[in-house]
Motif scaffolding. Structure first.
Motif, PDB file in Angstrom:
ATOM      1  N   GLY A  13      35.330  31.378  50.979  1.00 52.46           N
ATOM      2  CA  GLY A  13      36.387  32.198  50.679  1.00 52.46           C
ATOM      3  C   GLY A  13      36.771  32.130  49.341  1.00 52.46           C
ATOM      4  O   GLY A  13      36.489  31.181  48.431  1.00 52.46           O
ATOM      5  N   PHE A  14      37.912  32.874  48.921  1.00 56.03           N
ATOM      6  CA  PHE A  14      38.407  32.848  47.627  1.00 56.03           C
ATOM      7  C   PHE A  14      38.856  31.517  47.081  1.00 56.03           C
ATOM      8  O   PHE A  14      38.555  30.946  46.004  1.00 56.03           O
ATOM      9  CB  PHE A  14      39.465  34.024  47.385  1.00 56.03           C
ATOM     10  CG  PHE A  14      40.124  33.959  46.146  1.00 56.03           C
ATOM     11  CD1 PHE A  14      39.692  33.847  44.954  1.00 56.03           C
ATOM     12  CD2 PHE A  14      41.574  34.068  46.109  1.00 56.03           C
ATOM     13  CE1 PHE A  14      40.413  33.858  43.876  1.00 56.03           C
ATOM     14  CE2 PHE A  14      42.481  34.067  45.040  1.00 56.03           C
ATOM     15  CZ  PHE A  14      41.739  34.115  43.768  1.00 56.03           C
ATOM     16  N   ARG A  17      35.963  28.391  47.659  1.00 51.96           N
ATOM     17  CA  ARG A  17      34.847  27.998  46.796  1.00 51.96           C
ATOM     18  C   ARG A  17      35.589  27.523  45.478  1.00 51.96           C
ATOM     19  O   ARG A  17      34.889  26.613  44.895  1.00 51.96           O
ATOM     20  CB  ARG A  17      34.131  29.324  46.145  1.00 51.96           C
ATOM     21  CG  ARG A  17      35.269  30.327  45.745  1.00 51.96           C
ATOM     22  CD  ARG A  17      34.577  31.444  45.286  1.00 51.96           C
ATOM     23  NE  ARG A  17      34.304  32.187  46.517  1.00 51.96           N
ATOM     24  CZ  ARG A  17      33.656  33.439  46.602  1.00 51.96           C
ATOM     25  NH1 ARG A  17      33.085  34.227  45.653  1.00 51.96           N
ATOM     26  NH2 ARG A  17      33.554  33.938  47.884  1.00 51.96           N
ATOM     27  N   ASN A  18      36.884  27.387  45.220  1.00 51.04           N
ATOM     28  CA  ASN A  18      37.544  26.699  44.202  1.00 51.04           C
ATOM     29  C   ASN A  18      37.639  25.351  44.700  1.00 51.04           C
ATOM     30  O   ASN A  18      37.687  24.370  43.966  1.00 51.04           O
ATOM     31  CB  ASN A  18      38.943  27.512  43.538  1.00 51.04           C
ATOM     32  CG  ASN A  18      38.369  28.731  42.851  1.00 51.04           C
ATOM     33  OD1 ASN A  18      38.120  28.534  41.796  1.00 51.04           O
ATOM     34  ND2 ASN A  18      38.328  29.848  43.482  1.00 51.04           N
ATOM     35  N   GLN A 158      40.400  35.482  39.569  1.00 45.63           N
ATOM     36  CA  GLN A 158      39.075  36.245  39.270  1.00 45.63           C
ATOM     37  C   GLN A 158      38.733  37.335  40.567  1.00 45.63           C
ATOM     38  O   GLN A 158      38.318  38.344  40.380  1.00 45.63           O
ATOM     39  CB  GLN A 158      37.766  35.495  38.677  1.00 45.63           C
ATOM     40  CG  GLN A 158      36.613  36.251  38.256  1.00 45.63           C
ATOM     41  CD  GLN A 158      36.895  36.983  36.902  1.00 45.63           C
ATOM     42  OE1 GLN A 158      37.742  36.366  36.225  1.00 45.63           O
ATOM     43  NE2 GLN A 158      36.290  37.992  36.603  1.00 45.63           N
ATOM     44  N   GLU A 159      38.676  36.515  41.671  1.00 47.13           N
ATOM     45  CA  GLU A 159      38.209  37.291  42.946  1.00 47.13           C
ATOM     46  C   GLU A 159      39.297  37.606  43.926  1.00 47.13           C
ATOM     47  O   GLU A 159      38.891  37.634  45.109  1.00 47.13           O
ATOM     48  CB  GLU A 159      37.183  36.583  43.603  1.00 47.13           C
ATOM     49  CG  GLU A 159      35.888  36.271  42.450  1.00 47.13           C
ATOM     50  CD  GLU A 159      35.014  34.843  42.679  1.00 47.13           C
ATOM     51  OE1 GLU A 159      35.778  34.116  43.073  1.00 47.13           O
ATOM     52  OE2 GLU A 159      33.976  35.160  42.492  1.00 47.13           O
ATOM     53  N   ASP A 160      40.401  37.604  43.349  1.00 46.58           N
ATOM     54  CA  ASP A 160      41.940  37.852  44.317  1.00 46.58           C
ATOM     55  C   ASP A 160      41.555  39.092  45.040  1.00 46.58           C
ATOM     56  O   ASP A 160      40.878  40.028  44.584  1.00 46.58           O
ATOM     57  CB  ASP A 160      42.845  37.418  43.803  1.00 46.58           C
ATOM     58  CG  ASP A 160      43.288  38.517  42.691  1.00 46.58           C
ATOM     59  OD1 ASP A 160      43.107  39.675  43.182  1.00 46.58           O
ATOM     60  OD2 ASP A 160      44.001  38.300  41.511  1.00 46.58           O
ATOM     61  N   GLU A 161      42.384  39.198  46.049  1.00 47.51           N
ATOM     62  CA  GLU A 161      42.404  40.315  47.006  1.00 47.51           C
ATOM     63  C   GLU A 161      43.866  41.095  46.752  1.00 47.51           C
ATOM     64  O   GLU A 161      44.160  41.770  47.635  1.00 47.51           O
ATOM     65  CB  GLU A 161      42.286  40.151  48.383  1.00 47.51           C
ATOM     66  CG  GLU A 161      40.928  39.477  48.524  1.00 47.51           C
ATOM     67  CD  GLU A 161      40.289  39.280  49.994  1.00 47.51           C
ATOM     68  OE1 GLU A 161      40.877  40.412  50.919  1.00 47.51           O
ATOM     69  OE2 GLU A 161      39.697  38.476  50.472  1.00 47.51           O
ATOM     70  N   ASN A 164      43.189  42.588  42.262  1.00 44.03           N
ATOM     71  CA  ASN A 164      41.902  43.745  42.259  1.00 44.03           C
ATOM     72  C   ASN A 164      42.188  44.722  43.184  1.00 44.03           C
ATOM     73  O   ASN A 164      41.865  45.823  42.908  1.00 44.03           O
ATOM     74  CB  ASN A 164      40.931  42.829  42.824  1.00 44.03           C
ATOM     75  CG  ASN A 164      40.388  41.640  41.643  1.00 44.03           C
ATOM     76  OD1 ASN A 164      40.121  42.172  40.489  1.00 44.03           O
ATOM     77  ND2 ASN A 164      40.051  40.424  41.864  1.00 44.03           N
ATOM     78  N   VAL A 191      44.681  30.407  41.540  1.00 42.75           N
ATOM     79  CA  VAL A 191      43.655  29.672  42.610  1.00 42.75           C
ATOM     80  C   VAL A 191      43.291  28.259  41.817  1.00 42.75           C
ATOM     81  O   VAL A 191      42.982  27.371  42.848  1.00 42.75           O
ATOM     82  CB  VAL A 191      42.495  30.584  42.621  1.00 42.75           C
ATOM     83  CG1 VAL A 191      41.591  30.848  41.586  1.00 42.75           C
ATOM     84  CG2 VAL A 191      41.656  30.076  43.909  1.00 42.75           C
ATOM     85  N   TYR A 307      40.697  39.025  33.996  1.00 38.27           N
ATOM     86  CA  TYR A 307      40.143  39.714  34.904  1.00 38.27           C
ATOM     87  C   TYR A 307      40.390  41.069  34.968  1.00 38.27           C
ATOM     88  O   TYR A 307      39.982  41.708  35.649  1.00 38.27           O
ATOM     89  CB  TYR A 307      39.856  38.823  36.143  1.00 38.27           C
ATOM     90  CG  TYR A 307      41.152  38.656  36.912  1.00 38.27           C
ATOM     91  CD1 TYR A 307      41.349  39.576  37.970  1.00 38.27           C
ATOM     92  CD2 TYR A 307      41.878  37.453  36.533  1.00 38.27           C
ATOM     93  CE1 TYR A 307      42.450  39.069  38.909  1.00 38.27           C
ATOM     94  CE2 TYR A 307      43.228  37.381  37.559  1.00 38.27           C
ATOM     95  CZ  TYR A 307      43.379  38.226  38.420  1.00 38.27           C
ATOM     96  OH  TYR A 307      44.539  37.885  39.166  1.00 38.27           O
TER      97      TYR A 307
END
Length: 322
Positions: A13-14, A17-18, A158-161, A164, A191, A307
């Motif tokens: 997940g967001f 992965r970090n 970068q890939e937040d919900e 974005n 994150v 981003y």
């Protein structure tokens, strides 16, 4: 290089992965327990050859959890839901899944466990999300008293919900809804900082048995976050206050749409209930904060432009478009 094995549930997940990337940098061997390993191959290059392994696991299926925990030195549980869909329910995944992970970790003799919850976890909340987060915390504490619980505010990156989602909405709509007038307060955390906090909790002896609420360096209202997002995207949109009763109707519509396969509801009634309370760090009592874990947070203003640029009409050349 620790060489120890950390099992990360929800590692694709967001936040996950970090966390996986940071654990690998710190020398841990990492086993990522996910429902669909074939969708998580992107994690392997985050470490040295063989350092990161993928394991099929569903926290609703106890034998797969026990299998994933075999030989582990530490456990990180990041599994959570933003909304319910199909068999993915708050009670079975957030509460029941966390209880299963903690119970089986205890049976395996694993005492180093970090459980990621959320600010607002409350057994008395009218939100099922918040109630099941609290139920998960209780189950973790009962099974592994020395576990560390981390409650973040909203996490951005970068890939937040969050940003974005609203930037996408702004790209398609002339107006954005301000639920409850946009007065709800948040303390967004980057994150990478949240991942650092999780890893520090695994490695610091003084974090065992403690609960931490983590957030960034500044508190914003929901309206201020939308204004900042619009400024970074260069989009001019109406910010339309929506009272909570009307927002609940919007949430019902979102839930109906979410019944369709592969459709994410824009908002649910449960999320509307969450917005009735501020989402900021409360360090009263024995609750720790980000600084106690040795992490200095980045500012939202420093990260968001990197981003949000993708939503500008002319991308990174927007400043020269005029």
């Amino acid at each position: 290089m620790t060489g120890k094995l950390a099992v990360v549930f929800g590692g694709s997940g967001f936040l996950g992965r970090n966390v996986v990337r940071e654990l690998a940098k710190r020398g841990w061997r990492v086993r990522v327990a996910v429902r669909r390993p074939h969708h998580a191959g992107f994690l392997r290059p985050m470490g040295a050859v063989g350092q990161i392994q993928l394991k099929q696991c569903n926290v609703r299926h106890a034998p797969s959890v026990a299998d994933a925990l075999a030989g582990a030195d530490a456990v990180v549980n990041l599994v959570g839901l933003l909304y319910q869909s199909g068999s993915q329910r708050f009670d079975t995944v957030q509460a029941g899944g966390a209880a299963t992970v903690a119970r089986l970790a205890a049976e395996a003799g694993i005492e180093n466990l970090v459980h990621v919850s959320a600010i607002g976890a409350d057994p008395e909340s009218e939100s099922q999300y918040a109630r099941t987060k609290a139920e998960a915390e209780r189950a973790v504490r009962e099974a592994v008293p020395g576990a560390t619980i981390i409650r973040p505010s909203i996490i951005f990156g970068q890939e937040d919900e969050f940003f974005n989602k609203f930037a996408t909405m702004a790209s398609l709509s002339p107006a954005l809804p301000l639920i409850g007038g946009g007065k709800t307060k948040f303390q967004p955390i980057y994150v990478d900082d949240a991942a650092d906090a999780v890893c520090a909790a695994l490695e610091r002896a003084d974090a065992k048995g403690k609960t931490y609420e983590i957030g960034g360096p500044r508190i914003y209202t929901f309206r201020e976050l939308m204004e900042l997002m619009l400024a970074e995207t260069g989009l001019r949109r109406i910010l339309l206050p929506v009272p909570f009763p009307a927002a609940s109707l919007m949430g019902l519509g979102g839930e109906i749409a979410g019944v369709l396969p592969f459709v994410e509801p824009p908002i649910t009634r449960d999320q509307v209930r969450l917005l009735k309370k501020d989402n900021v760090v409360d360090a009263s009592g024995d609750v720790g904060v980000l600084a106690d874990l040795g992490v200095e947070p980045d500012t939202l203003e420093a990260i968001l432009p990197s981003y949000m640029v993708r939503y500008r009409k002319y991308g990174q050349f927007a400043e020269h478009a005029a």
